[in-house]
Design a protein around this motif. Structure first.
Motif: not given
Length: 272
Positions: A105-108, A122, A145-146, A115, A138-139, A142
């Motif tokens: 889960d890429p928590v950002m 990243v 960003v990715l 943040r 990702p949501n 996120e």
């Protein structure tokens, strides 16, 4: 109880997200939760008010001790706030847990806007963590960003899901809750194609920790031997039930009812 899940994530003092939500979720679904805490956060339903990082050597020690003694049937990662943390976590996973399913889960960014991942981390996350992952969750912010581009609609979600697969992860669950509308649509993308999961939006502000909860619920399913698609379907059903029965605590984005599966009545008459 079946399935051991090691959760590597940050602590949420408000109890709605992070390690606290992860433990509740894994337990509510009948698996056993273990933890390696990456950071302490001072937060409530209105936001994150302070972050105290855990030194990477201590994160490694937590993970190594758990994996060497108890073992793990699945791993879930959440808040990995900087490059040294990501590098430490990935080194342990590669050495101690090869082949163990990993839900990343890429928590950002926290629900309140704070943040939780350094901007310069990243690329490290993409380069080091994603190739180890079984599933990326990702949501839309996120995923933007990715992927490097905006995701304003369902067509863009499909494009982004396909692009994220090129980063080395075999499956992506792209969560569409940030799109407007009465229906929430998630996409599960694999090399076999894209499956659409859609459900009516539940009108509530009590959605703190939904991302953590969903990822941990999927990890519990994988730890119990479920196929990925089945683990995702059960996890979504659990999260929706937990949102629908949220207790209404706090003045901001309140927590879910992680105990929605628990029946205290079964214990009546068992007391000493």
């Amino acid at each position: 109880m079946k399935g051991r899940v090691l959760v590597v994530a940050g602590s949420d003092s408000g109890g709605g997200a992070g390690i606290q939500a992860d433990i509740k979720t894994v337990t509510a679904l009948g698996a056993f939760a273990m933890t390696a805490i990456t950071a302490l956060t001072a937060q409530d339903t209105r936001g994150v008010h302070g972050v105290l990082p855990v030194p990477p050597p201590f994160i490694r020690q937590q993970m190594e001790l758990v994996l060497d003694d108890l073992g793990a049937d699945a791993v879930k990662t959440g808040m990995l706030h900087d490059t040294p943390t990501i590098e430490a976590v990935c080194a342990v996973l590669a050495a101690r847990a090869p082949g163990v399913p990993l839900v990343a889960d890429p928590v950002m960014v926290a629900k309140g806007g704070s943040r939780l991942l350094d901007t310069d981390a990243v690329e490290t996350l993409k380069r080091r963590l994603l190739p180890l992952a079984t599933l990326l969750t990702p949501n839309l912010p996120e995923a933007e960003v990715l992927s490097g581009f905006a995701i304003p609609d369902l067509d863009a979600m499909r494009h982004a899901a396909g692009m994220l697969l090129t980063l080395g992860v075999p499956a992506v669950l792209l969560k569409g809750g940030h799109l407007p509308g009465d229906t929430v649509t998630d996409l599960l993308a694999t090399e076999d194609g894209i499956e659409v999961f859609a459900a009516p939006r539940i009108d509530t502000r009590h959605t703190h920790g939904t991302g953590c909860t969903l990822a941990s619920a999927i990890a519990a399913g994988l730890a119990q031997g479920m196929a990925l698609r089945d683990a995702v379907a059960r996890a979504r059903a659990y999260v929706r039930a937990a949102i629908a029965s949220a207790p209404g605590y706090g003045h901001g984005h309140g927590p879910l009812d992680h105990a929605v599966t628990v029946d205290p009545g079964r214990l009546e008459g068992l007391g000493g």
